[in-house]
Design an enzyme around this catalytic site. Structure first.
Site, PDB file in Angstrom:
ATOM      1  N   LYS A   1       3.544 -15.271   2.740  1.00  8.74           N
ATOM      2  CA  LYS A   1       3.518 -16.023   1.480  1.00  8.74           C
ATOM      3  C   LYS A   1       4.989 -16.271   1.110  1.00  8.74           C
ATOM      4  O   LYS A   1       5.451 -15.919   0.014  1.00  8.74           O
ATOM      5  CB  LYS A   1       2.768 -15.191   0.423  1.00  8.74           C
ATOM      6  CG  LYS A   1       2.481 -15.904  -0.879  1.00  8.74           C
ATOM      7  CD  LYS A   1       1.370 -16.922  -0.802  1.00  8.74           C
ATOM      8  CE  LYS A   1       1.205 -17.647  -2.125  1.00  8.74           C
ATOM      9  NZ  LYS A   1       0.338 -18.834  -2.041  1.00  8.74           N
TER      10      LYS A   1
ATOM     11  N   ASP B   1     -11.198  -8.976   7.202  1.00 12.85           N
ATOM     12  CA  ASP B   1     -12.568  -8.899   6.694  1.00 12.85           C
ATOM     13  C   ASP B   1     -13.200 -10.286   6.648  1.00 12.85           C
ATOM     14  O   ASP B   1     -14.392 -10.455   6.933  1.00 12.85           O
ATOM     15  CB  ASP B   1     -12.598  -8.263   5.297  1.00 12.85           C
ATOM     16  CG  ASP B   1     -12.845  -6.757   5.361  1.00 12.85           C
ATOM     17  OD1 ASP B   1     -12.576  -6.169   6.430  1.00 12.85           O
ATOM     18  OD2 ASP B   1     -13.298  -6.179   4.368  1.00 12.85           O
TER      19      ASP B   1
ATOM     20  N   ASP C   1      -2.774 -18.271   1.896  1.00 14.52           N
ATOM     21  CA  ASP C   1      -3.878 -19.002   1.257  1.00 14.52           C
ATOM     22  C   ASP C   1      -4.436 -20.056   2.209  1.00 14.52           C
ATOM     23  O   ASP C   1      -5.649 -20.233   2.341  1.00 14.52           O
ATOM     24  CB  ASP C   1      -3.445 -19.616  -0.081  1.00 14.52           C
ATOM     25  CG  ASP C   1      -2.060 -20.211  -0.060  1.00 14.52           C
ATOM     26  OD1 ASP C   1      -1.315 -20.000   0.924  1.00 14.52           O
ATOM     27  OD2 ASP C   1      -1.694 -20.917  -1.018  1.00 14.52           O
TER      28      ASP C   1
ATOM     29  N   TYR D   1       0.811  -1.211   0.000  1.00  7.50           N
ATOM     30  CA  TYR D   1       0.000   0.000   0.000  1.00  7.50           C
ATOM     31  C   TYR D   1       0.848   1.266   0.000  1.00  7.50           C
ATOM     32  O   TYR D   1       0.367   2.348  -0.326  1.00  7.50           O
ATOM     33  CB  TYR D   1      -0.953   0.029   1.217  1.00  7.50           C
ATOM     34  CG  TYR D   1      -2.010  -1.045   1.197  1.00  7.50           C
ATOM     35  CD1 TYR D   1      -2.178  -1.885   0.098  1.00  7.50           C
ATOM     36  CD2 TYR D   1      -2.858  -1.230   2.275  1.00  7.50           C
ATOM     37  CE1 TYR D   1      -3.150  -2.874   0.089  1.00  7.50           C
ATOM     38  CE2 TYR D   1      -3.839  -2.210   2.268  1.00  7.50           C
ATOM     39  CZ  TYR D   1      -3.974  -3.027   1.174  1.00  7.50           C
ATOM     40  OH  TYR D   1      -4.939  -4.003   1.167  1.00  7.50           O
TER      41      TYR D   1
ATOM     42  N   ASP E   1      -5.508  -7.003   5.701  1.00  8.23           N
ATOM     43  CA  ASP E   1      -6.704  -6.321   5.210  1.00  8.23           C
ATOM     44  C   ASP E   1      -7.761  -7.359   4.828  1.00  8.23           C
ATOM     45  O   ASP E   1      -8.926  -7.289   5.231  1.00  8.23           O
ATOM     46  CB  ASP E   1      -6.296  -5.478   3.989  1.00  8.23           C
ATOM     47  CG  ASP E   1      -7.372  -4.500   3.550  1.00  8.23           C
ATOM     48  OD1 ASP E   1      -8.464  -4.516   4.144  1.00  8.23           O
ATOM     49  OD2 ASP E   1      -7.128  -3.737   2.614  1.00  8.23           O
TER      50      ASP E   1
END
Ligand code: NAD
Length: 353
Positions: free
Chosen positions: A186, A246, A218, A135, A242
């Site tokens: 990851k 959620d 994942d 970001y 993020d």
């Protein structure tokens, strides 16, 4: 105690108003000062984060934030968009640690789309790094390549010190809870993630009481649905956090129930519900104010050292849920549907009782 109140856009002003009323009822020595932020600030000043708002936030002991954004701002140039206010506040105030608890209240276990036995009693904390990663990484942009095709690019980037400080926050949070920390990355594909994993493993040596595990993002996305209660604290980077937070919010049944805190190294923080400005329901008196109220409880606990007052708010929220009051987002047959204001007043009454 000075509280900067930044209601923002959409449902922000509605849910923040109920929460400030609740905070005032605690009879603590708190001063509240409001300022525009996001789209409403852009409308007033041409900037989503005006200097006066930033200064108010800097001078305050804590910030209570609603939400920003709306479709009418989606075509603005990126620096003028409401979300830039959030990114700016996080960056300017150095709010690098985002705490997102996901708790399933017994009354709401069946409100989740996941089987109640999978989520009942869930109490996990997702710790998301907030000021680094893709970001903020440079370079980023859009360009036309040699073949004349447009391409977009962003840079995933973490420095060792950035990973180290969020790792410490993760271990400290785990020490206060179930002493289990799962670091999500990851590392099988990304260099940034390999560094992340190496640094978290180094920091773990300072916390021998904490049981550290690593998981690929994942798999973490899958495990959160399959067996979320295996987790205690999850620490992860900005992008993965993020998305996973959620996902975790849906375990609880409603995004309208989830608070968050974003802290700097001294526990000064900004407190906000994890949901957005919900333009689809703004101004209709149906938004769930509980996530914002629970964010205020986190503010009392983490930034203002008022644990007792935090518990009073949390207990009042639990009481109201036990009474069967529900905003539409958490409504089920057999409960009583109420609006934002009625829910706010019920929590206030429970607090005063
Ligand atoms: P959203 O969280 O605003 O809404 C998603 C869905 O959840 C909507 O159906 C909404 O009605 C519902 N919802 C959200 N909060 C609720 C509440 N308190 N009570 C009941 N229902 C609730 O996400 P979105 O629709 O993707 O984004 C809307 C706007 O919010 C966009 O402009 C986005 O950029 C912005 N946004 C802001 C923040 C923030 O300020 N922190 C976070 C996410 C999105």
């Amino acid at each position: 105690m000075k509280i900067a109140v930044l209601p923002g856009d959409g449902i922000g002003p509605e849910i923040v108003a109920e929460t400030v009323t609740l905070l005032k009822a605690l009879d603590l020595k708190m001063e509240f000062e409001s300022a525009p932020v996001g789209g409403s600030a852009y409308d007033l000043t041409g900037e989503p984060l005006p200097a006066a708002t930033l200064n108010l936030a800097k001078a305050a002991d804590a910030i209570l934030f609603g939400a920003v954004g709306g479709p009418q701002y989606d075509t603005l140039p990126r620096p003028k968009r409401p979300e830039q206010a959030l990114l700016g506040l996080r960056k300017e105030l150095n709010l690098f640690a985002n705490l997102r608890p996901a708790v399933v209240y017994p009354e709401l276990a069946s409100a989740s789309t996941i089987k109640p036995e999978v989520v009942a009693g869930l109490d996990i904390l997702i710790l998301r790094e907030l000021t680094g990663d893709i970001y903020f990484g440079q370079p980023r942009g859009m360009r036309t390549n040699a073949a004349g095709e447009r391409e977009g690019f962003d840079t995933m980037h973490y420095s060792e010190s950035e990973v180290r400080r969020i790792a410490h926050s993760g271990f400290k949070a785990a020490m206060k809870r179930g002493r289990k920390l799962c670091s999500v990355d990851k590392a099988n594909v990304l260099e940034t993630s390999q560094l992340w994993r190496d640094v978290v493993t180094e920091v773990a040596k300072e916390y021998p009481q904490v049981d550290l595990s690593h998981m690929y993002v994942d798999n973490a996305a899958m495990q959160l649905l399959k067996n979320p209660k295996q987790f205690d604290v999850i620490v992860t980077g900005n992008l993965f956090g993020d998305i996973l937070s959620d996902e975790a919010s849906m375990l609880t049944g409603s995004i309208g129930m989830l608070p968050s805190a974003s802290l700097d190294e001294n526990n000064k923080g900004m407190y906000e519900p994890i949901h957005g400005s919900a333009p689809d329901i703004a101004g209709k008196d149906v938004a769930n104010p509980l996530a914002t109220m629970l964010s205020a409880a986190m503010m009392l606990r983490y930034s203002l050292n008022q644990d007792l007052a935090a518990v009073r708010i949390e207990t009042a929220v639990k009481k109201v849920l036990a009474q069967g009051l529900r905003t539409p987002d958490i409504y089920q047959a057999g409960t009583k549907k109420v609006g934002t204001r009625e829910m706010g007043q019920a929590v206030l009454a429970a607090l005063k009782a």
